[in-house]
Design an enzyme around this catalytic site. Structure first.
Site, PDB file in Angstrom:
ATOM      1  N   GLY A 148       0.874  -1.350   0.122  1.00 16.36           N
ATOM      2  CA  GLY A 148       0.063  -0.025   0.086  1.00 16.36           C
ATOM      3  C   GLY A 148       1.001   1.325   0.009  1.00 16.36           C
ATOM      4  O   GLY A 148       2.087   1.189   0.191  1.00 16.36           O
ATOM      5  N   CYS A 149       0.334   2.267  -0.257  1.00 18.33           N
ATOM      6  CA  CYS A 149       1.023   3.593  -0.357  1.00 18.33           C
ATOM      7  C   CYS A 149       1.425   4.048   1.195  1.00 18.33           C
ATOM      8  O   CYS A 149       2.664   4.225   1.123  1.00 18.33           O
ATOM      9  CB  CYS A 149       0.112   4.761  -0.998  1.00 18.33           C
ATOM     10  SG  CYS A 149      -1.467   4.898  -0.251  1.00 18.33           S
ATOM     11  N   TYR A 150       0.626   4.268   1.961  1.00 17.59           N
ATOM     12  CA  TYR A 150       1.088   4.495   3.405  1.00 17.59           C
ATOM     13  C   TYR A 150       2.287   3.599   4.076  1.00 17.59           C
ATOM     14  O   TYR A 150       3.291   3.977   4.257  1.00 17.59           O
ATOM     15  CB  TYR A 150      -0.147   4.565   4.256  1.00 17.59           C
ATOM     16  CG  TYR A 150      -0.894   5.858   4.248  1.00 17.59           C
ATOM     17  CD1 TYR A 150      -0.465   7.215   4.210  1.00 17.59           C
ATOM     18  CD2 TYR A 150      -2.194   5.810   4.202  1.00 17.59           C
ATOM     19  CE1 TYR A 150      -1.076   8.172   3.993  1.00 17.59           C
ATOM     20  CE2 TYR A 150      -2.941   6.755   4.253  1.00 17.59           C
ATOM     21  CZ  TYR A 150      -2.594   8.230   4.228  1.00 17.59           C
ATOM     22  OH  TYR A 150      -3.446   9.135   4.046  1.00 17.59           O
TER      23      TYR A 150
END
Length: 342
Positions: A148-150
């Site tokens: 995921g991005c985070y």
């Protein structure tokens, strides 16, 4: 030249995949799927892709997808796990940009996503696709779960110090702020321009789906349990993430001495010199992670900043980096993307 398909091409990550892969010398994007837009021109949904692709969306078809060398899933959770089985059994390699195979604890995944997992047998076989950590495993994988991005912004920023005995692994605090594209392209009132413009707010404070992925990844890197407090925020910008991470260190350890050698050979990590700070504008449209370190007033609490583009290194760019590793290409192929300024 390999043939690839993108399942879920109407979202921002799907469009970003088309943008990047169209410049990749070894890739032919042969199929882009969407049930809702079946038969419509891809460039009619994203006029920025006019002249880039003349493909039309098609409904996902397992027999067609099985003819591809690699299939990207740029879909909401639940889609990849419902389609991947027959493709994997026929030897297709899959890069999943959704959350379907990121969390190894199936019960924990079902708790956070509220549905029963449909491909349990493939969860243990999936490789977590953070190249800076799992480069060797990605090369031989058939199924890769793109992070995921985070979690990408956090794990890369912390990897040089995790497991160090002087670092407190029980009290890491992460404040992350993302542009609105992180919420996807579907229409939602909280993401309308007038709702977001000139505002800055936290969300998911009592619990966010990326927390178990973050703690799983940090713990795996550290080789011991890591506990984190994670608070995401919404920025009034289109794309980009800035994570501010607070880490307590028990002695006078200079973290910079650990970071420089750790990132020396990483093609997509930019360690900012002392006195500088990571910033979104420096990575916008690129596959880079920019990291900076500071020790406020010489206390035992260090502040680490990490900036990425949530659509590129946080999603589609990292997926292409994974593709390069899986296919034995130069890891940077097709990803020489200078930042978009302003």
């Amino acid at each position: 030249m390999i043939n690839v398909a993108i399942v879920g091409g109407t979202g921002y990550t799907g469009a970003e995949l088309v943008r990047i892969l169209s410049q990749h010398p070894n890739v032919n994007v042969a199929c882009i799927t969407s049930r809702e837009a079946d038969g419509q021109a891809v460039a009619s949904h994203y006029t920025s892709l006019r002249g880039v692709t003349d493909l039309r969306f098609s409904a996902p078809n397992v027999d067609q997808l099985a003819t591809m060398d690699v299939v990207f899933f740029a879909t909401p959770h639940g889609v990849a796990q419902s389609l991947c089985g027959p493709l994997l059994e026929r030897g297709v390699r899959i890069i999943d940009l959704s959350a379907d195979f990121r969390i190894k604890d199936i019960a924990l995944w079902e708790q956070w996503y509220g549905v029963e997992h449909q491909a349990k047998d493939w969860v243990d076989k999936a490789v977590y696709g953070l190249p800076e950590v799992n480069r060797a495993q990605i090369k031989d994988a058939q199924l890769v779960a793109a992070p995921g991005c985070y979690p990408t912004s956090v794990q890369v920023a912390l990897m040089p110090i995790l497991g160090h005995e002087c670092v407190d692994h029980s009290s890491i605090i992460i404040n992350s702020a993302s542009g609105v594209t992180g919420a996807g392209r579907s229409a939602k009132v909280p993401n309308l321009f007038c709702e977001v413009n000139e505002d800055y707010r936290g969300y998911g404070v009592e619990g966010h789906r990326h927390l178990p992925e973050i703690e799983q990844g940090l713990s795996a890197i550290a080789g011991q349990p890591v506990s984190a407090t994670f608070v995401p925020h919404l920025l009034p910008i289109s794309r980009g993430i800035l994570s501010t991470i607070y880490v307590r260190v028990s002695d006078d350890l200079c973290l910079r001495k650990l970071y420089k050698p750790a990132f020396a050979d990483e093609p997509f990590v930019d360690l900012v010199e002392r006195g500088g700070s990571a910033q979104i504008s420096a990575v916008k449209g690129t596959n880079k992670v920019q990291v900076s370190l500071a020790r406020p007033v010489e206390r035992d609490l260090w502040v680490i900043h990490s900036a990425i583009d949530n659509l590129t290194k946080g999603a589609s760019g990292q997926a292409v980096q994974i593709l390069n590793l899986m296919m034995g290409y130069d890891e940077t192929l097709g990803l020489d993307l200078p930042p978009m300024i302003p």
